[in-house]
Design an enzyme around this catalytic site. Structure first.
Site, PDB file in Angstrom:
ATOM      1  CD  GLU A 108      -3.947   4.039  10.790  1.00 19.72           C
ATOM      2  OE1 GLU A 108      -2.984   3.734  11.532  1.00 19.72           O
ATOM      3  OE2 GLU A 108      -3.886   4.012   9.537  1.00 19.72           O
ATOM      4  CG  ASP A 116      -0.284   0.038   2.542  1.00 24.23           C
ATOM      5  OD1 ASP A 116       0.036   1.159   3.015  1.00 24.23           O
ATOM      6  OD2 ASP A 116      -0.058  -1.032   3.140  1.00 24.23           O
ATOM      7  CG  ASP A 123      -6.119   4.020   7.347  1.00 29.16           C
ATOM      8  OD1 ASP A 123      -6.187   3.549   8.493  1.00 29.16           O
ATOM      9  OD2 ASP A 123      -5.099   4.554   6.886  1.00 29.16           O
TER      10      ASP A 123
END
Length: 277
Positions: free
Chosen positions: A170, A79, A168
């Protein structure tokens, strides 16, 4: 005449003050990275990336080679974000990488300036690729960010080479770990994002997270383990305990050296099946 000039000067002063105030508001409205985030290469808003707290490329440490693959077969991938700039995709292909996820957006005000080179370049070399969105749940609703993502690179097409978009979610590089949201509010935000993304694309988004953050900020919610593929971040030789009651992982980000590397939990036929939906 003096009165008119005085009045004009006052108006000009007010205008300048307004412009200055607007500029200051614009400058201060962008989130500022924490000291920890700066240590991991995030110097300004928009530069957040997957697994930033676990990134080892700025230190001397390296992750051990994985031993727990979940299945006998795995597919290797990477990624990338703006931090990688223009990627040499031929070199990545020759190194055995067969899929890539590319950061497209963050919040509702950032688009990766290298997105086209990274997203199209990985596709052109033969990889299956997808896009990801770095969530900022304290800045706008899940629906707003899902729409921004889908409009700016996070869409999906059934061409057999495009993976569903990834959320994503986090650690916050700009402030409070859980973005100031309660566990129930965070779960609601995530659901809002996922429902909106599916309504836009017809696909269930992949969820990228790690066990500690997910447990802390969602109460280890099991609300999504039957619908959304798990992309777990753990820089170790084994994948460890999975968050949220997921019975298995779909992707595992296991190191950031020399850049973020990932395993897909299955063979190439299963990866293609995920792309096809």
């Amino acid at each position: 005449m003096k009165s008119a000039l005085t009045g004009a000067a006052v108006c000009l002063g007010l205008l300048l003050a307004s412009i200055t105030g607007s500029a200051q508001a614009s400058t201060t409205s962008a989130p500022q990275p924490t000291a920890q985030a700066r240590q991991h290469g995030i110097d300004k808003a928009g530069e957040a990336y997957m697994g930033w707290t676990q990134n080892t490329t700025t230190t001397s440490s390296t992750a051990a080679a994985p031993t727990d693959f979940g299945t006998a077969a795995v597919v290797e991938g990477i990624d990338v974000s703006s931090h990688q700039g223009n990627v040499d995709w031929a070199a990545q292909w020759n190194a055995g990488k067969r899929f890539a996820y590319v950061k497209a957006t963050e919040g509702t005000s950032y688009k990766n300036p290298y997105f086209a080179q990274q997203y199209n370049g990985s596709y052109n070399v033969g990889m299956i690729r997808g896009a990801y969105h770095f969530a900022l749940p304290n800045s706008s609703s899940g629906a707003t960010q899902a729409n921004y993502f889908a409009t700016n690179g996070g869409g999906w097409s059934g061409d057999g080479k495009t993976l569903p978009g990834a959320l994503d979610i986090e650690y916050n590089p700009y402030g409070a770990t859980c973005y100031g949201l309660s566990q129930s509010a965070m779960v609601s935000w995530i659901r809002d994002f996922l429902n909106t993304y599916k309504s836009r694309t017809g696909r269930d988004a992949v969820i990228y997270t790690n066990y500690n953050w997910w447990s802390t900020c969602t109460g280890n919610s099991t609300a999504f383990n039957a619908t959304n593929p798990l992309w777990v971040a753990r820089y170790a030789s084994t994948v460890g305990t999975l968050p949220g009651g997921w019975p298995f992982y779909t992707f595992w980000q296991w190191t950031s050296t020399p850049l973020d590397q990932n395993h897909f939990n299955g063979d190439m036929s299963r990866l293609t099946a995920l792309a096809n939906g």
